[in-house]
Design an enzyme around this catalytic site. Structure first.
Site, PDB file in Angstrom:
ATOM      1  CG  LEU A 253      -2.028  -1.108   1.117  1.00 44.77           C
ATOM      2  CD1 LEU A 253      -2.594  -1.448   2.487  1.00 44.77           C
ATOM      3  CD2 LEU A 253      -3.136  -0.629   0.174  1.00 44.77           C
ATOM      4  N   GLY A 254       0.227   2.408  -0.155  1.00 45.52           N
ATOM      5  CA  GLY A 254       0.955   3.681  -0.093  1.00 45.52           C
ATOM      6  C   GLY A 254       1.222   4.302  -1.455  1.00 45.52           C
ATOM      7  N   GLY A 255       0.970   3.539  -2.525  1.00 43.32           N
ATOM      8  CA  GLY A 255       1.045   4.111  -3.877  1.00 43.32           C
ATOM      9  C   GLY A 255       2.434   4.541  -4.303  1.00 43.32           C
TER      10      GLY A 255
ATOM     11  CB  SER B  92       0.381   9.812 -12.323  1.00 42.50           C
ATOM     12  OG  SER B  92       1.260  10.036 -11.238  1.00 42.50           O
TER      13      SER B  92
ATOM     14  N   GLY C  78      14.875  17.366 -18.002  1.00 41.13           N
ATOM     15  CA  GLY C  78      13.707  17.967 -17.359  1.00 41.13           C
ATOM     16  C   GLY C  78      14.088  18.616 -16.043  1.00 41.13           C
TER      17      GLY C  78
ATOM     18  N   GLY D  26      12.224  19.914 -13.641  1.00 44.43           N
ATOM     19  CA  GLY D  26      11.128  20.011 -12.660  1.00 44.43           C
ATOM     20  C   GLY D  26      11.601  19.511 -11.305  1.00 44.43           C
TER      21      GLY D  26
ATOM     22  CD  GLU E 298      12.199  16.461  -4.268  1.00 42.24           C
ATOM     23  OE1 GLU E 298      11.530  17.273  -3.616  1.00 42.24           O
ATOM     24  OE2 GLU E 298      11.888  15.250  -4.348  1.00 42.24           O
TER      25      GLU E 298
ATOM     26  CG  ASP F 138      -0.730  11.951  -8.971  1.00 44.25           C
ATOM     27  OD1 ASP F 138      -1.001  12.920  -8.249  1.00 44.25           O
ATOM     28  OD2 ASP F 138       0.406  11.454  -9.061  1.00 44.25           O
TER      29      ASP F 138
ATOM     30  CG  HIS G 269      15.311  36.114  18.595  1.00 49.81           C
ATOM     31  ND1 HIS G 269      15.731  36.446  17.336  1.00 49.81           N
ATOM     32  CD2 HIS G 269      16.387  36.215  19.417  1.00 49.81           C
ATOM     33  CE1 HIS G 269      17.022  36.748  17.378  1.00 49.81           C
ATOM     34  NE2 HIS G 269      17.442  36.616  18.628  1.00 49.81           N
TER      35      HIS G 269
HETATM   36  C1  FAD Z   1      10.091  10.603  -7.227  1.00 48.30           C
HETATM   37  C2  FAD Z   1       8.810  11.230  -6.766  1.00 48.30           C
HETATM   38  C3  FAD Z   1       8.823  12.075  -5.670  1.00 48.30           C
HETATM   39  C4  FAD Z   1       7.642  12.642  -5.233  1.00 48.30           C
HETATM   40  N1  FAD Z   1       7.695  13.459  -4.159  1.00 48.30           N
HETATM   41  C5  FAD Z   1       6.565  14.037  -3.696  1.00 48.30           C
HETATM   42  C6  FAD Z   1       6.583  14.862  -2.553  1.00 48.30           C
HETATM   43  O1  FAD Z   1       7.630  15.073  -1.941  1.00 48.30           O
HETATM   44  N2  FAD Z   1       5.419  15.392  -2.135  1.00 48.30           N
HETATM   45  C7  FAD Z   1       4.232  15.170  -2.799  1.00 48.30           C
HETATM   46  O2  FAD Z   1       3.211  15.688  -2.380  1.00 48.30           O
HETATM   47  N3  FAD Z   1       4.191  14.386  -3.893  1.00 48.30           N
HETATM   48  C8  FAD Z   1       5.316  13.811  -4.346  1.00 48.30           C
HETATM   49  N4  FAD Z   1       5.264  12.989  -5.440  1.00 48.30           N
HETATM   50  C9  FAD Z   1       3.966  12.805  -6.114  1.00 48.30           C
HETATM   51  C10 FAD Z   1       3.094  11.816  -5.335  1.00 48.30           C
HETATM   52  O3  FAD Z   1       3.768  10.592  -5.209  1.00 48.30           O
HETATM   53  C11 FAD Z   1       1.768  11.622  -6.049  1.00 48.30           C
HETATM   54  O4  FAD Z   1       1.175  12.872  -6.295  1.00 48.30           O
HETATM   55  C12 FAD Z   1       0.822  10.798  -5.198  1.00 48.30           C
HETATM   56  O5  FAD Z   1       1.369   9.530  -4.920  1.00 48.30           O
HETATM   57  C13 FAD Z   1      -0.529  10.625  -5.904  1.00 48.30           C
HETATM   58  O6  FAD Z   1      -1.365   9.851  -5.128  1.00 48.30           O
HETATM   59  P1  FAD Z   1      -2.536   8.956  -5.762  1.00 48.30           P
HETATM   60  O7  FAD Z   1      -3.158   8.257  -4.624  1.00 48.30           O
HETATM   61  O8  FAD Z   1      -3.370   9.798  -6.631  1.00 48.30           O
HETATM   62  O9  FAD Z   1      -1.799   7.937  -6.730  1.00 48.30           O
HETATM   63  P2  FAD Z   1      -0.609   6.902  -6.522  1.00 48.30           P
HETATM   64  O10 FAD Z   1       0.216   7.231  -5.337  1.00 48.30           O
HETATM   65  O11 FAD Z   1       0.068   6.802  -7.831  1.00 48.30           O
HETATM   66  O12 FAD Z   1      -1.350   5.545  -6.166  1.00 48.30           O
HETATM   67  C14 FAD Z   1      -2.127   4.875  -7.085  1.00 48.30           C
HETATM   68  C15 FAD Z   1      -2.061   3.403  -6.767  1.00 48.30           C
HETATM   69  O13 FAD Z   1      -3.034   2.739  -7.560  1.00 48.30           O
HETATM   70  C16 FAD Z   1      -2.530   1.487  -7.936  1.00 48.30           C
HETATM   71  N5  FAD Z   1      -3.262   1.030  -9.111  1.00 48.30           N
HETATM   72  C17 FAD Z   1      -3.204   1.507 -10.379  1.00 48.30           C
HETATM   73  N6  FAD Z   1      -4.065   0.850 -11.180  1.00 48.30           N
HETATM   74  C18 FAD Z   1      -4.669  -0.068 -10.398  1.00 48.30           C
HETATM   75  C19 FAD Z   1      -5.668  -1.047 -10.631  1.00 48.30           C
HETATM   76  N7  FAD Z   1      -6.209  -1.200 -11.830  1.00 48.30           N
HETATM   77  N8  FAD Z   1      -6.061  -1.816  -9.599  1.00 48.30           N
HETATM   78  C20 FAD Z   1      -5.516  -1.674  -8.363  1.00 48.30           C
HETATM   79  N9  FAD Z   1      -4.572  -0.758  -8.090  1.00 48.30           N
HETATM   80  C21 FAD Z   1      -4.174   0.031  -9.086  1.00 48.30           C
HETATM   81  C22 FAD Z   1      -1.059   1.754  -8.218  1.00 48.30           C
HETATM   82  O14 FAD Z   1      -0.311   0.554  -8.092  1.00 48.30           O
HETATM   83  C23 FAD Z   1      -0.731   2.771  -7.125  1.00 48.30           C
HETATM   84  O15 FAD Z   1      -0.167   2.134  -6.001  1.00 48.30           O
HETATM   85  C24 FAD Z   1       6.422  12.373  -5.891  1.00 48.30           C
HETATM   86  C25 FAD Z   1       6.405  11.515  -6.987  1.00 48.30           C
HETATM   87  C26 FAD Z   1       7.581  10.944  -7.419  1.00 48.30           C
HETATM   88  C27 FAD Z   1       7.537  10.014  -8.577  1.00 48.30           C
END
Ligand code: FAD
Length: 466
Positions: free
Chosen positions: A39-41, A146, A181, A183, A188, A313, A445
């Protein structure tokens, strides 16, 4: 009979798991489906958390190497990259397991597998053995996040041609790294590998880095990174990337049509991310996407299909974990009959380099475009006693306030602990504070946040220490 849920969340990232917990807190029988195996994406597995771990560790390595300048002799400082990576992986494991515990604690049913639509109320889940099961859903929330985008025709091998995911797990420090890029992700990761010893070159198509950031901050940021040894090639376009026996050759052309080749050991392509809607079988239910292939929603996160919602995302807006979380909570509250809401004017953004860069609200460029008249207050960390005391006095705080009402409409900070300090300004803006309110608030301060108070004073040209 398949299991029946009042709400099914597809995706267990910060949008999805937070949404699932809030739904369960509000009494809905909830399921969360995640295909990654943990979990945790993106955020916890291959984004925010591992990158911040490496940023912190590489900064400590860099600082330790230079401690003798401050009178602390610790002898030769050596890098053990594999231990550093293990440390990062441990942080990721602890946090992802923590999310699993939270789902359990809140009685959210966690399904491991890839979710897709069978119909608008039926979700199929395929596990890693391709075994399919079916669950019933009254409401569905899509939170599939994303994935990184590459350049046309170029495939990530995650070893030599890497996305951020590969850049987080290199097994040796590349002698030379090119980042395509400019960005926040590229900068980072570029900072991490530069501090660990790589020669880093950033190639950016635009005439400035960090698009969308207040231009004055962006310029200062680039100057500071250049001083740290990162090389920038602006207005430069990548034409092709070819592997050879030493690594990669990147062919570019600049604005004067001059061709420049870069050879390097690793190229990080960080040109953006795209919404992840693959494999959801969206067409079977007729969900409409927008022009950028994001799931189209109304202001209540509802798609064109009545019982299906989307957050994070995969929809419009900044791709940030806290934005996804706020949307997750808002949609859960709306589904439970409450009045969930996200204030998109107050979503902070932070870049975790050293120094950090943080902002909330409008930039000067946006205010000009919107024809909003504003006043500017600025204060340099060079005049902040805490920053001077610890030799971290680069950067400044900039506050933008409405010319007529004095209401704070934008804050931009480059400097020590900017990422923590920005929270003060996000709260101030949520409460509709004026620069006068901030200027009259007593700040301890010596703290870095005194620079915020002084910048607020400077809006009306009455800063004390500059
Ligand atoms: C290198 C890096 C550094 C970052 N640093 C930061 C930061 O410092 N601060 C910040 O705010 N953001 C940061 N981000 C962006 C941040 O990670 C994303 O904006 C955030 O994770 C988006 O959350 P979400 O829940 O929309 O999607 P996600 O975190 O992408 O989670 C979506 C989940 O859905 C799952 N999934 C996809 N399709 C399916 C399916 N069909 N069935 C079941 N599961 C599925 C995927 O496996 C994934 O685990 C960073 C991103 C990257 C790549």
């Amino acid at each position: 009979m398949s299991d029946k849920f009042q709400a099914v969340v597809i995706g267990g990232g910060p949008g999805g798991y937070v949404c699932a917990i809030r739904l369960a807190q509000l009494g809905l029988k909830t399921a969360c489906i995640e295909s990654r195996g943990s979990l945790g994406g993106t955020c916890l597995n291959v984004g925010c958390i591992p990158s911040k771990s490496l940023l912190n560790l590489s900064e400590e390595f860099h600082k330790a190497q230079h401690l003798s300048n401050k009178g602390i002799e610790i002898g030769e400082v050596k890098l053990n990259l594999s231990k550093m990576m293990k440390n990062k992986d441990k942080a990721v494991t602890i946090l992802t397991k923590g999310v699993e515990f939270l789902l359990k604690k809140n009685k959210v049913a966690y399904f491991k597998g890839a979710g897709s639509f069978k119909s608008k109320n039926e979700i199929s889940i395929k596990d890693d053995q391709n075994k399919e099961s079916l669950i019933q859903a009254e409401k569905v929330i899509i939170a599939t996040g994303s994935v990184p985008v590459s350049l046309p025709g170029i495939k990530f091998d995650e070893k030599i041609i890497v996305s951020s995911t590969g850049a987080l797990k290199l097994d040796q420090v590349p002698k030379k790294m090119v980042v395509v890029g400019g960005g926040y992700i590229g900068l980072e990761m570029g900072s991490v590998w530069s501090r660990l010893g790589s020669e880093v070159h950033v190639i950016e198509f635009l005439d400035h880095i960090t698009p969308g950031m207040d231009k004055e901050i962006s310029k200062e940021f680039m100057k500071i990174l250049q001083k740290q040894g990162i090389n920038f090639h602006l207005e430069t376009k990548v034409e092709s990337i070819k592997k050879n026996n030493k690594g990669v050759i990147i062919l570019t052309s600049n604005k004067n049509k001059k061709k420049i080749n870069f050879d390097c050991n690793v190229v990080l392509i960080s040109v953006g991310r795209k919404p992840n809607t693959k494999n959801l079988n969206l067409s079977s239910v007729g969900i409409v996407l927008d022009e950028k292939k994001r799931i189209k929603t109304d202001k209540n996160f509802k798609t064109n299909i009545k019982n299906i919602y989307a957050i994070g995302d995969v929809i419009e807006g900044p791709m940030l974990a806290h934005k996804a979380e706020e949307e997750g909570i808002a949609v859960a509250e709306l589904l439970a009959g409450q009045s969930g809401h996200v204030n998109y004017d107050v979503i902070p953004g932070v870049i975790y380099t050293s120094p950090e860069v943080a902002s909330v609200g409008k930039t000067e460029e946006q205010l000009k475009e919107l024809k909003i008249k504003y006043k500017v207050g600025k204060f340099p960390f060079l005049a902040n006693s805490r920053a001077k005391a610890i030799n971290e006095a680069e950067g400044f705080v900039k506050i933008l306030a409405d010319e007529k009402t004095d209401k704070v409409i934008g804050v931009h900070i480059i400097g020590p602990h900017a990422g923590e300090m920005i929270a003060e300004m996000a709260i101030a803006m949520e409460f509709g504070a004026s620069s006068e309110d901030i200027a009259r608030t007593c700040h301890a301060h010596p703290t870095f946040s005194e620079a915020i108070k002084e910048a607020a004073l400077s809006v009306d040209k009455r800063a004390i220490h500059s």
